[in-house]
Design a protein around this motif. Structure first.
Motif, mmCIF file in Angstrom:
data_model
loop_
_atom_site.group_PDB
_atom_site.id
_atom_site.type_symbol
_atom_site.label_atom_id
_atom_site.label_comp_id
_atom_site.label_asym_id
_atom_site.label_seq_id
_atom_site.Cartn_x
_atom_site.Cartn_y
_atom_site.Cartn_z
ATOM 1 N N ARG A 29 -28.818 -1.560 17.275
ATOM 2 C CA ARG A 29 -27.866 -1.008 16.308
ATOM 3 C C ARG A 29 -26.605 -0.532 17.043
ATOM 4 O O ARG A 29 -25.498 -0.807 16.620
ATOM 5 N N TYR A 30 -26.789 0.151 18.162
ATOM 6 C CA TYR A 30 -25.627 0.620 18.933
ATOM 7 C C TYR A 30 -24.831 -0.560 19.485
ATOM 8 O O TYR A 30 -23.611 -0.531 19.540
ATOM 9 N N GLU A 31 -25.553 -1.597 19.908
ATOM 10 C CA GLU A 31 -24.865 -2.788 20.418
ATOM 11 C C GLU A 31 -23.953 -3.378 19.338
ATOM 12 O O GLU A 31 -22.811 -3.732 19.596
ATOM 13 N N GLN A 32 -24.481 -3.439 18.109
ATOM 14 C CA GLN A 32 -23.678 -3.984 17.013
ATOM 15 C C GLN A 32 -22.481 -3.095 16.687
ATOM 16 O O GLN A 32 -21.475 -3.557 16.165
ATOM 17 N N GLN A 33 -22.616 -1.803 17.017
ATOM 18 C CA GLN A 33 -21.497 -0.873 16.791
ATOM 19 C C GLN A 33 -20.499 -0.896 17.947
ATOM 20 O O GLN A 33 -19.588 -0.094 17.985
ATOM 21 N N CYS A 34 -20.725 -1.811 18.926
ATOM 22 C CA CYS A 34 -19.790 -1.975 20.040
ATOM 23 C C CYS A 34 -20.062 -1.060 21.239
ATOM 24 O O CYS A 34 -19.144 -0.742 22.001
ATOM 25 N N ALA A 35 -21.308 -0.650 21.405
ATOM 26 C CA ALA A 35 -21.663 0.076 22.632
ATOM 27 C C ALA A 35 -21.423 -0.859 23.812
ATOM 28 O O ALA A 35 -21.671 -2.062 23.713
ATOM 29 N N ASP A 36 -20.946 -0.311 24.935
ATOM 30 C CA ASP A 36 -20.606 -1.158 26.078
ATOM 31 C C ASP A 36 -21.783 -1.401 27.005
ATOM 32 O O ASP A 36 -21.822 -2.375 27.754
ATOM 33 N N GLU A 37 -22.714 -0.473 27.003
ATOM 34 C CA GLU A 37 -23.959 -0.571 27.770
ATOM 35 C C GLU A 37 -24.940 0.359 27.069
ATOM 36 O O GLU A 37 -24.550 1.131 26.210
ATOM 37 N N VAL A 38 -26.210 0.308 27.488
ATOM 38 C CA VAL A 38 -27.202 1.243 26.956
ATOM 39 C C VAL A 38 -28.029 1.787 28.115
ATOM 40 O O VAL A 38 -28.306 1.071 29.077
ATOM 41 N N VAL A 39 -28.387 3.069 28.027
ATOM 42 C CA VAL A 39 -29.272 3.671 29.017
ATOM 43 C C VAL A 39 -30.571 4.109 28.344
ATOM 44 O O VAL A 39 -30.540 4.735 27.280
ATOM 45 N N ASP A 48 -43.070 -2.993 29.509
ATOM 46 C CA ASP A 48 -43.082 -3.861 28.315
ATOM 47 C C ASP A 48 -41.812 -3.665 27.515
ATOM 48 O O ASP A 48 -41.215 -4.608 27.004
ATOM 49 N N LEU A 49 -41.440 -2.400 27.416
ATOM 50 C CA LEU A 49 -40.252 -2.063 26.640
ATOM 51 C C LEU A 49 -38.992 -2.690 27.246
ATOM 52 O O LEU A 49 -38.167 -3.265 26.525
ATOM 53 N N VAL A 50 -38.855 -2.611 28.568
ATOM 54 C CA VAL A 50 -37.675 -3.169 29.231
ATOM 55 C C VAL A 50 -37.625 -4.682 29.009
ATOM 56 O O VAL A 50 -36.573 -5.243 28.712
ATOM 57 N N GLU A 51 -38.781 -5.333 29.096
ATOM 58 C CA GLU A 51 -38.816 -6.781 28.873
ATOM 59 C C GLU A 51 -38.327 -7.145 27.484
ATOM 60 O O GLU A 51 -37.541 -8.059 27.296
ATOM 61 N N ARG A 52 -38.818 -6.382 26.521
ATOM 62 C CA ARG A 52 -38.455 -6.654 25.122
ATOM 63 C C ARG A 52 -36.961 -6.357 24.903
ATOM 64 O O ARG A 52 -36.255 -7.136 24.271
ATOM 65 N N ALA A 53 -36.498 -5.252 25.444
ATOM 66 C CA ALA A 53 -35.092 -4.869 25.279
ATOM 67 C C ALA A 53 -34.178 -5.898 25.929
ATOM 68 O O ALA A 53 -33.160 -6.287 25.360
ATOM 69 N N ALA A 54 -34.565 -6.367 27.124
ATOM 70 C CA ALA A 54 -33.729 -7.327 27.849
ATOM 71 C C ALA A 54 -33.645 -8.660 27.104
ATOM 72 O O ALA A 54 -32.637 -9.345 27.167
ATOM 73 N N ARG A 55 -34.723 -9.011 26.403
ATOM 74 C CA ARG A 55 -34.684 -10.249 25.612
ATOM 75 C C ARG A 55 -33.697 -10.127 24.456
ATOM 76 O O ARG A 55 -32.998 -11.060 24.107
ATOM 77 N N GLU A 56 -33.680 -8.955 23.828
ATOM 78 C CA GLU A 56 -32.907 -8.756 22.603
ATOM 79 C C GLU A 56 -31.446 -8.380 22.832
ATOM 80 O O GLU A 56 -30.585 -8.736 22.044
ATOM 81 N N LEU A 57 -31.185 -7.608 23.882
ATOM 82 C CA LEU A 57 -29.839 -7.051 24.050
ATOM 83 C C LEU A 57 -28.904 -7.999 24.786
ATOM 84 O O LEU A 57 -29.318 -8.678 25.720
ATOM 85 N N SER A 58 -27.647 -8.010 24.377
ATOM 86 C CA SER A 58 -26.668 -8.844 25.090
ATOM 87 C C SER A 58 -25.641 -7.974 25.810
ATOM 88 O O SER A 58 -24.541 -8.408 26.114
ATOM 89 N N ILE A 59 -26.017 -6.719 26.067
ATOM 90 C CA ILE A 59 -25.175 -5.842 26.887
ATOM 91 C C ILE A 59 -26.046 -5.264 28.009
ATOM 92 O O ILE A 59 -27.271 -5.348 27.951
ATOM 93 N N ALA A 60 -25.389 -4.683 28.997
ATOM 94 C CA ALA A 60 -26.108 -4.209 30.175
ATOM 95 C C ALA A 60 -27.036 -3.043 29.837
ATOM 96 O O ALA A 60 -26.709 -2.182 29.027
ATOM 97 N N GLY A 89 -36.004 -7.284 33.634
ATOM 98 C CA GLY A 89 -34.739 -7.676 33.007
ATOM 99 C C GLY A 89 -33.706 -6.573 32.886
ATOM 100 O O GLY A 89 -32.658 -6.780 32.270
ATOM 101 N N ALA A 90 -33.979 -5.394 33.462
ATOM 102 C CA ALA A 90 -32.950 -4.346 33.441
ATOM 103 C C ALA A 90 -31.815 -4.744 34.379
ATOM 104 O O ALA A 90 -32.023 -5.498 35.328
ATOM 105 N N ASP A 91 -30.611 -4.256 34.104
ATOM 106 C CA ASP A 91 -29.466 -4.594 34.948
ATOM 107 C C ASP A 91 -29.210 -3.547 36.012
ATOM 108 O O ASP A 91 -28.702 -3.847 37.079
ATOM 109 N N LYS A 92 -29.512 -2.297 35.678
ATOM 110 C CA LYS A 92 -29.298 -1.218 36.641
ATOM 111 C C LYS A 92 -30.472 -0.257 36.569
ATOM 112 O O LYS A 92 -31.153 -0.166 35.545
#
Lengths: 180, 250
Positions: B38-48, B64-76, B96-99
């Motif tokens: 939802r935040y990504e769709q609102q133009c969040a630049d990254e998520v922590v 498991d959560l990081v794997e699922r999030a990395a599949r779905e999210l198109s931001i860092a 699949g986490a970036d940082k």
């Protein structure tokens, strides 16, 4: 089928994830046989990337189908890099990769604008390719014009991360995949 | 021009997003991936994602959560909380986490910063610093270290940190605005990106910290979680104040 080269560098899965999200058929691959195009992903250092490629480097040099390099994968398409140590790249593109000559903060991290399309995409890097005839689009940071899209012929490279650039990045990946 | 970033932060416990004040009266508010989307769709630049899971046995849920999030999210995506070793880094990045952000463990073993940045690149090593009156605290802000925040931030940079996530304990939870003095002091003494955190209660607070300090990003939690503003509301206000930001264009 697109082969995403798995050469033991960080976060190559994110490129595969992005391909899956937009319906591009791709797989992680340790080799380049039997694929129609390859993506060289990668974060880490230039010399590590080249060392990890090992014998695959020569095969990639002779690959005559589309090659897409992303971030570090783009940088090693060039002739030489100077991260940690001087090291030879694949030499598919003319130029060298050096530290961004700025006194601003590094890494150049975050969303920045592409010169022609004026789209914002996500960058994370401290080194850049020479700005030369291989540069297709650039971005500006700290007074420096940084090549953002580079290449010619079957070779293309993105300094930014399309897989981390939201919808814009997914469109960029889709457009490349369509040309295969 | 490089844009100033807005980064929503989600506290995660046992794989769910939780809300609470000072880690007390925690309530589950939902699925991290759905909320991050939802935040990504609102133009969040990254998520922590900050994992505050207390027990070691439940730590696996974060992978498991990081794997699922990395599949779905198109931001860092940045993951923090409970990271102690190079192996923890490797696992989280492999999911699949970036940082990866480290806090107490960086103070306890500063070599971890160096080793992680050599192994995985400095771009993925975020050092989170909790500071009160310019002193660094660890263990969730319970233990003072005697380290000066500016000295520590400089040392992190030298060791290879790619970014500093600076949380002011003076301001955290108050919703009275970011800590301008501490944020400015750190920004002015390091040459890596700094994320300001702690104290955001309204959009004007975000504008203020961008205008008065050289910070590159702000971490935002309750403002978004309680629905007081969307990421895009913040971006529009930033644009009006001539702060470079990424705006949704359709």
């Amino acid at each position: 089928m697109i082969g995403i080269i798995d050469y033991n560098l960080g976060n190559i899965k994110s490129v595969l994830n992005a391909c899956e999200r937009v319906g591009i058929e791709a797989k992680l691959n340790k080799n380049i046989d039997d694929v129609d195009a390859i993506i060289l992903p990668g974060v880490g250092s230039f010399s590590t990337a080249m060392r990890n490629l090992g014998e695959l480097a020569d095969k990639i040099k002779n690959f005559d189908k589309p090659i897409l390099g992303i971030c570090l994968g783009m940088q090693i398409l060039f002739e030489k890099g100077y991260e940690d140590e001087e090291y030879f790249g694949l030499g598919l593109l003319k130029g060298e990769v050096k530290k961004i000559p700025t006194n601003k903060k590094l890494p150049h991290m975050g969303w920045n604008t592409l010169s022609k399309t004026q789209k914002d995409v996500y960058f994370v890097h401290s080194y850049m390719a020479d700005f030369n005839e291989e540069t297709i689009e650039y971005t500006e940071y700290g007074g420096v014009k940084i090549p953002a899209i580079v290449g010619h012929g079957n070779i293309l490279g993105y300094q930014f991360h399309p897989e981390k650039s939201g919808k814009v990045g997914e469109e960029i990946l889709k457009r490349w995949a369509k040309c295969i | 021009m490089l844009k100033k970033r807005i980064i929503p932060c989600l506290d995660i416990m046992d794989g769910k997003v939780v809300k609470g004040v000072n880690f007390e009266n925690l309530t589950i508010v939902g699925d991290p991936v759905e909320i991050a989307k939802r935040y990504e769709q609102q133009c969040a630049d990254e998520v922590v994602f900050l994992d505050i899971t207390a027990t070691h046995e439940n730590r696996a849920t974060i992978y498991d959560l990081v794997e699922r999030a990395a599949r779905e999210l198109s931001i860092a995506l940045t993951i923090g909380g409970g990271v102690r070793t190079l192996e923890d880094f490797r696992k989280i990045l492999a999911c699949g986490a970036d940082k990866v952000s480290i806090n107490s463990s960086a103070v306890a073993t500063p070599e971890l910063i160096q080793e992680a940045s050599r192994e995985f690149g400095s771009q993925c090593v975020v050092v989170a610093i909790d500071s009160k009156d310019f002193e660094v605290y660890v263990h969730g802000g319970r233990k003072p270290t005697g380290l000066n925040v500016v000295d520590w931030a400089k040392k992190c940079e030298i060791l290879g940190a790619g970014e500093i996530l600076l949380t002011s304990m003076n301001c955290d939870g108050t919703q009275n605005g970011y800590d301008i003095a501490q944020t400015k002091a750190v920004c002015d003494s390091v040459n890596i990106p700094v994320i300001a955190s702690g104290g955001c209660g309204k959009i004007a607070d975000i504008i203020e910290v961008f205008e008065k300090t050289d910070c590159d990003a702000t971490l935002v939690a309750s403002l978004f979680h309680y629905g007081k503003a969307t990421v895009n509301d913040v971006k529009l206000q930033m644009e009006r104040n001539n702060i470079p930001c990424r705006i949704l264009k359709e």
